[in-house]
Design a protein around this motif. Structure first.
Motif, PDB file in Angstrom:
ATOM      1  N   TRP A 239       0.856  -1.189   0.000  1.00 62.17           N
ATOM      2  CA  TRP A 239       0.000   0.000   0.000  1.00 62.17           C
ATOM      3  C   TRP A 239       0.891   1.238   0.000  1.00 62.17           C
ATOM      4  N   VAL A 240       0.755   2.084  -1.024  1.00 59.95           N
ATOM      5  CA  VAL A 240       1.590   3.281  -1.138  1.00 59.95           C
ATOM      6  C   VAL A 240       0.766   4.560  -1.103  1.00 59.95           C
ATOM      7  N   GLY A 241      -0.561   4.448  -1.055  1.00 59.68           N
ATOM      8  CA  GLY A 241      -1.410   5.629  -1.094  1.00 59.68           C
ATOM      9  C   GLY A 241      -1.519   6.182  -2.500  1.00 59.68           C
ATOM     10  N   ALA A 242      -2.312   7.233  -2.650  1.00 63.57           N
ATOM     11  CA  ALA A 242      -2.598   7.791  -3.974  1.00 63.57           C
ATOM     12  C   ALA A 242      -1.312   8.221  -4.676  1.00 63.57           C
ATOM     13  N   SER A 243      -1.023   7.591  -5.808  1.00 64.85           N
ATOM     14  CA  SER A 243       0.229   7.817  -6.536  1.00 64.85           C
ATOM     15  C   SER A 243      -0.041   7.857  -8.034  1.00 64.85           C
ATOM     16  N   ASP A 244       0.833   8.564  -8.769  1.00 64.27           N
ATOM     17  CA  ASP A 244       0.702   8.587 -10.235  1.00 64.27           C
ATOM     18  C   ASP A 244       2.059   8.480 -10.939  1.00 64.27           C
ATOM     19  N   GLY A 245       3.078   8.069 -10.205  1.00 61.55           N
ATOM     20  CA  GLY A 245       4.395   7.812 -10.780  1.00 61.55           C
ATOM     21  C   GLY A 245       5.006   6.599 -10.112  1.00 61.55           C
ATOM     22  N   VAL A 246       5.819   5.822 -10.857  1.00 59.57           N
ATOM     23  CA  VAL A 246       6.367   4.608 -10.293  1.00 59.57           C
ATOM     24  C   VAL A 246       7.711   4.278 -10.932  1.00 59.57           C
ATOM     25  N   GLU A 247       8.559   3.611 -10.179  1.00 55.47           N
ATOM     26  CA  GLU A 247       9.801   3.025 -10.654  1.00 55.47           C
ATOM     27  C   GLU A 247       9.990   1.721  -9.907  1.00 55.47           C
ATOM     28  N   VAL A 248      10.463   0.687 -10.575  1.00 54.78           N
ATOM     29  CA  VAL A 248      10.613  -0.618  -9.931  1.00 54.78           C
ATOM     30  C   VAL A 248      11.904  -1.274 -10.401  1.00 54.78           C
ATOM     31  N   ARG A 249      12.513  -2.053  -9.502  1.00 54.28           N
ATOM     32  CA  ARG A 249      13.681  -2.846  -9.862  1.00 54.28           C
ATOM     33  C   ARG A 249      13.591  -4.201  -9.168  1.00 54.28           C
ATOM     34  N   VAL A 250      13.913  -5.237  -9.921  1.00 53.75           N
ATOM     35  CA  VAL A 250      13.933  -6.605  -9.408  1.00 53.75           C
ATOM     36  C   VAL A 250      15.355  -7.113  -9.570  1.00 53.75           C
ATOM     37  N   ARG A 251      16.030  -7.299  -8.457  1.00 52.98           N
ATOM     38  CA  ARG A 251      17.445  -7.677  -8.471  1.00 52.98           C
ATOM     39  C   ARG A 251      17.592  -9.149  -8.128  1.00 52.98           C
ATOM     40  N   PRO A 252      18.111  -9.956  -9.069  1.00 54.37           N
ATOM     41  CA  PRO A 252      18.329 -11.378  -8.751  1.00 54.37           C
ATOM     42  C   PRO A 252      19.432 -11.533  -7.731  1.00 54.37           C
ATOM     43  N   GLN A 253      19.334 -12.635  -6.982  1.00 49.70           N
ATOM     44  CA  GLN A 253      20.423 -12.935  -6.058  1.00 49.70           C
ATOM     45  C   GLN A 253      21.707 -13.186  -6.844  1.00 49.70           C
ATOM     46  N   ALA A 254      22.844 -12.931  -6.203  1.00 50.73           N
ATOM     47  CA  ALA A 254      24.123 -13.188  -6.847  1.00 50.73           C
ATOM     48  C   ALA A 254      24.227 -14.653  -7.220  1.00 50.73           C
ATOM     49  N   ALA A 255      24.754 -14.917  -8.395  1.00 55.79           N
ATOM     50  CA  ALA A 255      24.894 -16.299  -8.855  1.00 55.79           C
ATOM     51  C   ALA A 255      25.850 -17.045  -7.936  1.00 55.79           C
ATOM     52  N   PRO A 256      25.631 -18.351  -7.718  1.00 57.88           N
ATOM     53  CA  PRO A 256      26.576 -19.152  -6.929  1.00 57.88           C
ATOM     54  C   PRO A 256      27.983 -19.073  -7.521  1.00 57.88           C
ATOM     55  N   ALA A 257      28.973 -19.381  -6.718  1.00 56.77           N
ATOM     56  CA  ALA A 257      30.374 -19.235  -7.132  1.00 56.77           C
ATOM     57  C   ALA A 257      30.688 -20.013  -8.394  1.00 56.77           C
ATOM     58  N   HIS A 258      30.138 -21.246  -8.517  1.00 51.40           N
ATOM     59  CA  HIS A 258      30.479 -22.052  -9.695  1.00 51.40           C
ATOM     60  C   HIS A 258      29.866 -21.465 -10.960  1.00 51.40           C
ATOM     61  N   GLN A 259      28.737 -20.722 -10.810  1.00 53.79           N
ATOM     62  CA  GLN A 259      28.142 -20.064 -11.969  1.00 53.79           C
ATOM     63  C   GLN A 259      28.878 -18.765 -12.277  1.00 53.79           C
ATOM     64  N   ALA A 260      29.266 -18.047 -11.250  1.00 54.36           N
ATOM     65  CA  ALA A 260      29.939 -16.762 -11.457  1.00 54.36           C
ATOM     66  C   ALA A 260      31.249 -16.941 -12.212  1.00 54.36           C
TER      67      ALA A 260
END
Length: 456
Positions: free
Chosen positions: A143-164
Protein backbone atom coordinates in the motif's frame (compact mmCIF):
# COMPACT_ATOMS: atom_id res chain seq x y z
CA UNK A 1 -28.14 -18.61 13.68
CA UNK A 2 -29.95 -21.85 12.75
CA UNK A 3 -28.09 -23.60 9.98
CA UNK A 4 -24.87 -21.60 10.38
CA UNK A 5 -22.71 -24.61 9.45
CA UNK A 6 -24.75 -25.55 6.41
CA UNK A 7 -22.61 -26.55 3.47
CA UNK A 8 -25.07 -25.34 0.84
CA UNK A 9 -26.58 -21.93 0.25
CA UNK A 10 -28.87 -22.83 -2.62
CA UNK A 11 -31.91 -21.31 -0.92
CA UNK A 12 -30.05 -18.07 -0.19
CA UNK A 13 -28.82 -17.83 -3.76
CA UNK A 14 -32.27 -18.51 -5.11
CA UNK A 15 -33.70 -15.78 -2.93
CA UNK A 16 -31.05 -13.34 -4.09
CA UNK A 17 -31.53 -14.19 -7.74
CA UNK A 18 -35.29 -13.74 -7.43
CA UNK A 19 -34.85 -10.00 -6.89
CA UNK A 20 -36.31 -7.84 -9.67
CA UNK A 21 -34.23 -8.01 -12.83
CA UNK A 22 -33.66 -4.27 -12.66
CA UNK A 23 -31.56 -4.85 -9.54
CA UNK A 24 -29.25 -7.42 -11.10
CA UNK A 25 -27.76 -5.26 -13.83
CA UNK A 26 -24.43 -4.83 -12.02
CA UNK A 27 -21.66 -2.75 -13.56
CA UNK A 28 -18.45 -4.65 -14.32
CA UNK A 29 -15.02 -3.60 -13.12
CA UNK A 30 -13.53 -0.80 -15.15
CA UNK A 31 -10.25 -1.43 -16.94
CA UNK A 32 -9.02 2.16 -16.76
CA UNK A 33 -9.41 4.90 -14.15
CA UNK A 34 -11.29 7.08 -16.65
CA UNK A 35 -13.75 4.28 -17.31
CA UNK A 36 -14.05 3.69 -13.57
CA UNK A 37 -15.03 7.30 -12.99
CA UNK A 38 -17.72 6.95 -15.64
CA UNK A 39 -19.59 4.30 -13.67
CA UNK A 40 -23.07 5.07 -12.42
CA UNK A 41 -23.42 6.93 -9.13
CA UNK A 42 -22.85 4.71 -6.11
CA UNK A 43 -21.00 1.95 -8.00
CA UNK A 44 -17.60 0.79 -6.81
CA UNK A 45 -14.94 1.59 -9.38
CA UNK A 46 -11.42 0.25 -9.64
CA UNK A 47 -8.73 -0.68 -12.13
CA UNK A 48 -5.51 -2.64 -12.59
CA UNK A 49 -2.61 -1.56 -14.78
CA UNK A 50 -0.31 -4.44 -15.75
CA UNK A 51 3.11 -3.32 -17.07
CA UNK A 52 5.71 -5.85 -18.30
CA UNK A 53 9.21 -5.54 -16.84
CA UNK A 54 12.36 -5.65 -18.98
CA UNK A 55 16.11 -5.97 -18.39
CA UNK A 56 17.50 -2.64 -17.27
CA UNK A 57 20.75 -1.19 -18.68
CA UNK A 58 23.75 -1.54 -16.38
CA UNK A 59 23.85 2.24 -15.74
CA UNK A 60 27.60 2.56 -15.01
CA UNK A 61 27.64 -0.71 -13.14
CA UNK A 62 25.12 0.40 -10.48
CA UNK A 63 22.63 -2.30 -11.47
CA UNK A 64 23.06 -6.02 -10.98
CA UNK A 65 23.47 -8.31 -14.00
CA UNK A 66 20.04 -9.30 -15.31
CA UNK A 67 18.20 -6.74 -13.18
CA UNK A 68 14.69 -6.11 -14.49
CA UNK A 69 12.30 -3.26 -13.87
CA UNK A 70 10.88 0.00 -15.10
CA UNK A 71 12.51 3.41 -15.02
CA UNK A 72 10.57 6.37 -13.62
CA UNK A 73 7.35 6.97 -15.48
CA UNK A 74 3.94 8.62 -15.24
CA UNK A 75 1.00 6.23 -14.87
CA UNK A 76 -2.72 6.36 -14.16
CA UNK A 77 -3.50 6.86 -10.44
CA UNK A 78 -3.06 3.81 -8.17
CA UNK A 79 -2.64 3.05 -4.46
CA UNK A 80 -1.43 -0.55 -4.26
CA UNK A 81 1.50 -2.13 -6.11
CA UNK A 82 2.80 -5.68 -6.59
CA UNK A 83 4.84 -7.79 -8.99
CA UNK A 84 3.57 -11.02 -10.56
CA UNK A 85 5.03 -13.68 -12.89
CA UNK A 86 3.74 -16.50 -15.04
CA UNK A 87 4.51 -19.67 -13.08
CA UNK A 88 2.97 -19.80 -9.57
CA UNK A 89 5.41 -22.60 -8.64
CA UNK A 90 8.49 -20.55 -9.57
CA UNK A 91 10.34 -18.82 -6.73
CA UNK A 92 11.61 -15.29 -7.09
CA UNK A 93 15.13 -15.43 -5.69
CA UNK A 94 16.01 -11.80 -5.29
CA UNK A 95 14.80 -8.40 -4.10
CA UNK A 96 11.85 -6.41 -5.39
CA UNK A 97 11.86 -2.67 -4.68
CA UNK A 98 9.58 0.15 -5.77
CA UNK A 99 9.48 3.89 -5.37
CA UNK A 100 6.41 5.97 -6.08
CA UNK A 101 5.37 9.57 -6.57
CA UNK A 102 2.42 10.97 -4.63
CA UNK A 103 -0.42 12.09 -6.87
CA UNK A 104 -0.17 15.67 -8.06
CA UNK A 105 3.29 16.27 -6.58
CA UNK A 106 6.93 15.97 -7.56
CA UNK A 107 7.67 14.07 -4.32
CA UNK A 108 9.12 10.58 -4.73
CA UNK A 109 9.30 8.06 -1.92
CA UNK A 110 12.43 6.17 -1.00
CA UNK A 111 12.88 2.61 -2.21
CA UNK A 112 10.46 0.21 -0.50
CA UNK A 113 10.74 -3.58 -0.34
CA UNK A 114 7.99 -5.92 -1.53
CA UNK A 115 7.79 -9.20 0.34
CA UNK A 116 7.99 -12.24 -1.96
CA UNK A 117 5.28 -14.84 -1.35
CA UNK A 118 6.88 -17.67 -3.34
CA UNK A 119 3.81 -19.89 -3.09
CA UNK A 120 3.06 -19.66 0.63
CA UNK A 121 -0.30 -17.94 0.07
CA UNK A 122 -2.23 -20.04 -2.42
CA UNK A 123 -5.17 -22.37 -2.99
CA UNK A 124 -4.48 -25.99 -2.03
CA UNK A 125 -3.12 -28.37 -4.68
CA UNK A 126 -5.76 -30.52 -6.33
CA UNK A 127 -8.55 -27.99 -5.93
CA UNK A 128 -10.41 -26.40 -8.84
CA UNK A 129 -9.08 -23.00 -7.79
CA UNK A 130 -5.48 -24.22 -7.82
CA UNK A 131 -5.85 -26.10 -11.12
CA UNK A 132 -7.73 -23.36 -12.98
CA UNK A 133 -4.71 -22.42 -15.10
CA UNK A 134 -5.11 -18.78 -14.08
CA UNK A 135 -2.75 -18.68 -11.09
CA UNK A 136 0.40 -16.55 -11.08
CA UNK A 137 3.35 -16.19 -8.78
CA UNK A 138 3.51 -12.92 -6.87
CA UNK A 139 5.01 -10.66 -4.29
CA UNK A 140 2.87 -9.37 -1.48
CA UNK A 141 1.12 -6.15 -2.49
CA UNK A 142 2.30 -2.87 -0.94
CA UNK A 143 0.00 0.00 0.00
CA UNK A 144 1.59 3.28 -1.14
CA UNK A 145 -1.41 5.63 -1.09
CA UNK A 146 -2.60 7.79 -3.97
CA UNK A 147 0.23 7.82 -6.54
CA UNK A 148 0.70 8.59 -10.23
CA UNK A 149 4.40 7.81 -10.78
CA UNK A 150 6.37 4.61 -10.29
CA UNK A 151 9.80 3.03 -10.65
CA UNK A 152 10.61 -0.62 -9.93
CA UNK A 153 13.68 -2.85 -9.86
CA UNK A 154 13.93 -6.61 -9.41
CA UNK A 155 17.45 -7.68 -8.47
CA UNK A 156 18.33 -11.38 -8.75
CA UNK A 157 20.42 -12.94 -6.06
CA UNK A 158 24.12 -13.19 -6.85
CA UNK A 159 24.89 -16.30 -8.85
CA UNK A 160 26.58 -19.15 -6.93
CA UNK A 161 30.37 -19.23 -7.13
CA UNK A 162 30.48 -22.05 -9.69
CA UNK A 163 28.14 -20.06 -11.97
CA UNK A 164 29.94 -16.76 -11.46
CA UNK A 165 33.15 -18.34 -12.75
CA UNK A 166 31.46 -19.50 -15.93
CA UNK A 167 31.53 -17.36 -19.10
CA UNK A 168 27.75 -16.90 -19.03
CA UNK A 169 27.61 -15.65 -15.44
CA UNK A 170 25.44 -12.67 -16.35
CA UNK A 171 22.89 -14.75 -18.25
CA UNK A 172 22.80 -17.28 -15.42
CA UNK A 173 21.95 -14.49 -12.96
CA UNK A 174 19.27 -13.17 -15.29
CA UNK A 175 17.77 -16.64 -15.75
CA UNK A 176 17.22 -16.94 -12.00
CA UNK A 177 14.29 -14.54 -12.23
CA UNK A 178 10.89 -16.03 -13.13
CA UNK A 179 9.51 -15.47 -16.61
CA UNK A 180 6.80 -12.93 -17.36
CA UNK A 181 7.53 -10.40 -14.61
CA UNK A 182 4.88 -7.67 -14.57
CA UNK A 183 4.18 -4.69 -12.37
CA UNK A 184 0.59 -4.54 -11.13
CA UNK A 185 -0.74 -1.10 -10.16
CA UNK A 186 -4.11 -1.28 -8.42
CA UNK A 187 -6.62 1.53 -8.04
CA UNK A 188 -9.01 0.26 -5.31
CA UNK A 189 -11.80 2.54 -6.53
CA UNK A 190 -14.18 4.86 -4.79
CA UNK A 191 -15.33 4.62 -1.20
CA UNK A 192 -18.82 3.15 -0.63
CA UNK A 193 -21.52 5.78 -0.05
CA UNK A 194 -21.39 6.92 3.61
CA UNK A 195 -24.13 6.40 6.15
CA UNK A 196 -24.71 2.64 5.98
CA UNK A 197 -28.16 1.11 6.19
CA UNK A 198 -31.17 3.05 7.55
CA UNK A 199 -32.51 2.11 10.95
CA UNK A 200 -35.54 0.29 9.54
CA UNK A 201 -33.31 -1.96 7.44
CA UNK A 202 -31.18 -1.69 4.32
CA UNK A 203 -32.52 -0.71 0.94
CA UNK A 204 -32.10 -3.75 -1.32
CA UNK A 205 -32.75 -1.68 -4.43
CA UNK A 206 -29.04 -0.89 -4.71
CA UNK A 207 -28.03 -4.58 -4.70
CA UNK A 208 -27.01 -6.54 -7.75
CA UNK A 209 -27.69 -10.26 -7.87
CA UNK A 210 -24.05 -10.91 -6.92
CA UNK A 211 -24.05 -8.55 -3.95
CA UNK A 212 -27.42 -9.85 -2.78
CA UNK A 213 -26.08 -13.41 -2.83
CA UNK A 214 -22.97 -12.39 -0.87
CA UNK A 215 -25.18 -10.70 1.71
CA UNK A 216 -27.85 -13.43 1.88
CA UNK A 217 -25.41 -15.97 3.34
CA UNK A 218 -25.24 -13.75 6.45
CA UNK A 219 -29.03 -13.42 6.68
CA UNK A 220 -29.13 -15.12 10.11
CA UNK A 221 -26.88 -12.38 11.49
CA UNK A 222 -27.89 -9.14 9.75
CA UNK A 223 -30.52 -7.82 7.29
CA UNK A 224 -29.98 -8.23 3.57
CA UNK A 225 -27.64 -5.51 2.32
CA UNK A 226 -26.29 -4.58 5.76
CA UNK A 227 -22.93 -2.81 5.93
CA UNK A 228 -22.18 -4.24 9.37
CA UNK A 229 -22.98 -7.38 11.35
CA UNK A 230 -23.60 -5.93 14.81
CA UNK A 231 -21.86 -7.09 17.96
CA UNK A 232 -23.75 -9.22 20.47
CA UNK A 233 -23.17 -9.66 24.18
CA UNK A 234 -21.98 -13.01 25.47
CA UNK A 235 -25.39 -14.16 26.74
CA UNK A 236 -27.11 -13.31 23.46
CA UNK A 237 -24.36 -15.09 21.52
CA UNK A 238 -24.66 -18.16 23.72
CA UNK A 239 -28.44 -18.18 23.26
CA UNK A 240 -28.08 -18.08 19.49
CA UNK A 241 -25.61 -20.95 19.55
CA UNK A 242 -27.84 -23.06 21.82
CA UNK A 243 -30.75 -22.45 19.45
CA UNK A 244 -28.63 -23.45 16.46
CA UNK A 245 -27.59 -26.67 18.21
CA UNK A 246 -31.13 -27.77 18.92
CA UNK A 247 -32.64 -25.43 21.43
CA UNK A 248 -33.86 -26.25 24.92
CA UNK A 249 -32.32 -29.72 25.10
CA UNK A 250 -28.89 -28.17 25.56
CA UNK A 251 -29.99 -25.01 27.34
CA UNK A 252 -28.51 -26.15 30.65
CA UNK A 253 -25.05 -26.38 29.12
CA UNK A 254 -23.33 -23.01 28.72
CA UNK A 255 -21.36 -23.19 25.46
CA UNK A 256 -17.79 -21.97 25.27
CA UNK A 257 -18.09 -19.07 22.87
CA UNK A 258 -16.99 -15.46 22.91
CA UNK A 259 -19.39 -12.59 22.29
CA UNK A 260 -19.96 -11.98 18.60
CA UNK A 261 -17.78 -9.05 17.49
CA UNK A 262 -18.83 -6.30 15.12
CA UNK A 263 -17.90 -7.32 11.57
CA UNK A 264 -17.84 -5.03 8.55
CA UNK A 265 -19.44 -6.92 5.67
CA UNK A 266 -18.18 -7.11 2.11
CA UNK A 267 -20.80 -4.53 1.19
CA UNK A 268 -19.52 -2.36 4.05
CA UNK A 269 -15.96 -2.26 2.67
CA UNK A 270 -17.18 -1.93 -0.90
CA UNK A 271 -16.45 -5.29 -2.53
CA UNK A 272 -17.18 -5.36 -6.26
CA UNK A 273 -18.98 -8.71 -6.30
CA UNK A 274 -18.66 -8.99 -10.09
CA UNK A 275 -14.91 -9.66 -9.73
CA UNK A 276 -15.14 -12.97 -7.85
CA UNK A 277 -16.51 -16.32 -8.96
CA UNK A 278 -20.22 -16.51 -8.25
CA UNK A 279 -20.32 -19.78 -6.30
CA UNK A 280 -19.08 -20.32 -2.75
CA UNK A 281 -16.83 -23.19 -1.61
CA UNK A 282 -17.03 -24.70 1.86
CA UNK A 283 -14.98 -27.07 3.94
CA UNK A 284 -16.46 -29.30 6.68
CA UNK A 285 -15.68 -27.35 9.84
CA UNK A 286 -13.28 -24.83 11.36
CA UNK A 287 -10.67 -26.47 13.57
CA UNK A 288 -7.89 -23.88 13.42
CA UNK A 289 -7.14 -20.24 12.66
CA UNK A 290 -3.99 -19.28 10.74
CA UNK A 291 -2.80 -15.75 11.46
CA UNK A 292 -1.15 -13.72 8.71
CA UNK A 293 0.10 -10.23 8.16
CA UNK A 294 -0.91 -8.67 4.86
CA UNK A 295 2.70 -7.42 4.35
CA UNK A 296 1.21 -4.29 2.75
CA UNK A 297 3.10 -1.95 5.07
CA UNK A 298 1.87 0.06 8.03
CA UNK A 299 1.38 3.36 6.20
CA UNK A 300 -2.41 3.36 6.24
CA UNK A 301 -5.06 4.92 8.45
CA UNK A 302 -8.04 2.97 9.74
CA UNK A 303 -10.31 5.08 7.52
CA UNK A 304 -8.25 3.80 4.55
CA UNK A 305 -8.61 0.14 5.55
CA UNK A 306 -11.64 -0.49 3.27
CA UNK A 307 -9.66 0.89 0.31
CA UNK A 308 -6.69 -1.28 1.25
CA UNK A 309 -8.93 -4.36 1.43
CA UNK A 310 -10.49 -3.56 -1.94
CA UNK A 311 -6.96 -3.30 -3.33
CA UNK A 312 -5.94 -6.68 -1.89
CA UNK A 313 -9.17 -8.23 -3.20
CA UNK A 314 -8.58 -6.94 -6.71
CA UNK A 315 -4.92 -8.02 -6.58
CA UNK A 316 -5.82 -11.55 -5.47
CA UNK A 317 -8.49 -11.97 -8.16
CA UNK A 318 -7.31 -9.98 -11.17
CA UNK A 319 -3.53 -10.23 -10.73
CA UNK A 320 -3.06 -13.64 -9.03
CA UNK A 321 -6.00 -15.46 -10.62
CA UNK A 322 -7.78 -16.56 -7.43
CA UNK A 323 -11.55 -17.00 -7.22
CA UNK A 324 -11.90 -14.37 -4.46
CA UNK A 325 -9.82 -12.65 -1.80
CA UNK A 326 -7.73 -15.32 -0.08
CA UNK A 327 -8.32 -14.45 3.59
CA UNK A 328 -11.51 -15.30 5.48
CA UNK A 329 -11.21 -12.22 7.69
CA UNK A 330 -9.04 -9.12 7.99
CA UNK A 331 -8.30 -6.97 11.06
CA UNK A 332 -6.99 -3.40 10.92
CA UNK A 333 -4.74 -1.55 13.37
CA UNK A 334 -7.79 -0.15 15.20
CA UNK A 335 -9.14 -3.65 15.83
CA UNK A 336 -11.94 -3.43 13.25
CA UNK A 337 -12.88 -6.82 11.78
CA UNK A 338 -13.81 -7.27 8.11
CA UNK A 339 -15.47 -10.12 6.26
CA UNK A 340 -13.08 -11.61 3.70
CA UNK A 341 -13.86 -14.40 1.24
CA UNK A 342 -17.57 -14.56 0.44
CA UNK A 343 -19.76 -17.35 1.70
CA UNK A 344 -20.91 -16.30 5.17
CA UNK A 345 -18.93 -15.22 8.23
CA UNK A 346 -20.35 -18.01 10.42
CA UNK A 347 -19.83 -20.71 7.79
CA UNK A 348 -16.72 -22.83 7.08
CA UNK A 349 -15.71 -20.98 3.92
CA UNK A 350 -12.62 -22.45 2.25
CA UNK A 351 -9.97 -19.78 1.74
CA UNK A 352 -6.64 -19.51 -0.06
CA UNK A 353 -4.34 -18.35 2.72
CA UNK A 354 -2.07 -21.19 3.88
CA UNK A 355 -0.91 -23.53 1.12
CA UNK A 356 -1.62 -27.10 2.21
CA UNK A 357 -3.88 -26.21 5.14
CA UNK A 358 -6.90 -24.37 3.74
CA UNK A 359 -9.23 -27.26 4.63
CA UNK A 360 -10.98 -27.05 8.00
CA UNK A 361 -9.25 -23.77 8.87
CA UNK A 362 -9.74 -20.05 8.54
CA UNK A 363 -7.21 -17.40 7.62
CA UNK A 364 -7.10 -14.05 9.40
CA UNK A 365 -4.86 -11.29 8.05
CA UNK A 366 -3.84 -8.41 10.28
CA UNK A 367 -3.35 -5.44 7.96
CA UNK A 368 0.28 -4.37 8.17
CA UNK A 369 3.85 -5.67 8.19
CA UNK A 370 5.21 -6.97 11.48
CA UNK A 371 8.74 -8.18 10.98
CA UNK A 372 10.21 -5.17 12.82
CA UNK A 373 7.04 -3.24 13.75
CA UNK A 374 4.79 -4.25 16.65
CA UNK A 375 1.11 -4.91 15.98
CA UNK A 376 -1.22 -2.63 17.90
CA UNK A 377 -2.89 -3.91 21.06
CA UNK A 378 -6.24 -3.20 19.39
CA UNK A 379 -5.37 -5.45 16.44
CA UNK A 380 -4.35 -8.33 18.72
CA UNK A 381 -7.55 -7.90 20.74
CA UNK A 382 -9.63 -7.83 17.56
CA UNK A 383 -7.96 -11.06 16.44
CA UNK A 384 -8.70 -12.68 19.82
CA UNK A 385 -12.34 -11.56 19.81
CA UNK A 386 -12.88 -12.91 16.32
CA UNK A 387 -11.28 -16.26 17.17
CA UNK A 388 -13.25 -16.61 20.42
CA UNK A 389 -16.52 -16.26 18.50
CA UNK A 390 -15.78 -18.13 15.27
CA UNK A 391 -13.94 -21.05 16.89
CA UNK A 392 -16.65 -21.19 19.55
CA UNK A 393 -19.26 -21.83 16.86
CA UNK A 394 -17.44 -25.10 16.17
CA UNK A 395 -16.70 -26.03 19.79
CA UNK A 396 -12.96 -25.36 19.52
CA UNK A 397 -10.71 -24.17 22.35
CA UNK A 398 -8.48 -21.30 21.09
CA UNK A 399 -5.70 -22.25 23.51
CA UNK A 400 -5.75 -25.92 22.54
CA UNK A 401 -4.14 -28.15 19.92
CA UNK A 402 -5.64 -29.75 16.83
CA UNK A 403 -4.72 -31.98 13.89
CA UNK A 404 -4.94 -30.96 10.25
CA UNK A 405 -4.13 -33.06 7.21
CA UNK A 406 -1.66 -31.48 4.81
CA UNK A 407 -2.65 -31.10 1.17
CA UNK A 408 1.02 -30.65 0.29
CA UNK A 409 3.50 -27.84 0.82
CA UNK A 410 7.15 -27.20 1.58
CA UNK A 411 7.01 -28.31 5.24
CA UNK A 412 4.68 -31.31 5.19
CA UNK A 413 4.01 -33.93 2.54
CA UNK A 414 0.51 -34.49 1.23
CA UNK A 415 -1.58 -36.64 3.55
CA UNK A 416 0.51 -36.06 6.68
CA UNK A 417 -1.48 -35.42 9.86
CA UNK A 418 0.06 -32.40 11.58
CA UNK A 419 -0.44 -31.35 15.21
CA UNK A 420 -0.80 -27.57 15.45
CA UNK A 421 -1.91 -24.88 17.85
CA UNK A 422 -5.54 -24.02 17.22
CA UNK A 423 -4.38 -20.43 16.72
CA UNK A 424 -1.26 -20.82 14.61
CA UNK A 425 0.91 -18.48 12.61
CA UNK A 426 1.23 -18.94 8.88
CA UNK A 427 4.84 -20.03 9.40
CA UNK A 428 3.62 -23.04 11.40
CA UNK A 429 2.17 -24.55 8.23
CA UNK A 430 4.63 -23.25 5.63
CA UNK A 431 8.26 -22.10 5.58
CA UNK A 432 7.64 -18.35 5.52
CA UNK A 433 8.29 -15.26 7.64
CA UNK A 434 4.54 -14.53 7.77
CA UNK A 435 2.97 -13.23 10.01
CA UNK A 436 6.16 -11.40 10.93
CA UNK A 437 8.19 -12.07 14.06
CA UNK A 438 6.53 -9.45 16.26
CA UNK A 439 2.96 -10.50 15.44
CA UNK A 440 3.91 -14.17 15.80
CA UNK A 441 5.21 -13.36 19.29
CA UNK A 442 1.76 -12.05 20.22
CA UNK A 443 -0.10 -15.25 19.36
CA UNK A 444 0.24 -16.55 22.92
CA UNK A 445 -1.59 -13.44 24.13
CA UNK A 446 -4.25 -13.91 21.47
CA UNK A 447 -4.78 -17.54 22.52
CA UNK A 448 -5.18 -16.77 26.23
CA UNK A 449 -7.41 -13.74 25.62
CA UNK A 450 -9.57 -15.68 23.20
CA UNK A 451 -9.98 -18.60 25.60
CA UNK A 452 -10.88 -16.20 28.40
CA UNK A 453 -13.54 -14.56 26.21
CA UNK A 454 -15.02 -18.03 25.67
CA UNK A 455 -15.25 -18.47 29.45
CA UNK A 456 -12.54 -21.11 29.72
Amino acid sequence: MRGFIASSIGVACAAALSLPLALSSGVGAATTPSAARALTAGAISGSTQSLPLSVLPRDRGLRAPGEQGLTQRDVHPFSLVGVVWDDPAAALEGRVQVRTRATGTARWSGWQELETHNGDHAPDPGTAEHDSGRLRGSTAPLWVGASDGVEVRVRPQAAPAHQAAAPAANSAAQASLPKGLRLELVDPGDEPPPGGAPAEGPRTGALTAESAAASAVNADLAPLGADVIPALGKKETESELIEARGGEADAKVSPYIGPRPRIVTRKGWGADETLRERTFVYTTKVKAAFVHHSATGNNYTCSQAPSLIRGIYRYHVKSLGWRDIGYNFLVDKCGNIYEGRAGGVAKPVKGAHTLGFNTNSMGVAVLGTFGTSKPSAAAVKGLARLAAWKLGLYGVNPSGKTYLTSAGGNLYRKGKSVRLNVISGHRDGYATECPGRLLYNKLGTARSTSASLQGR
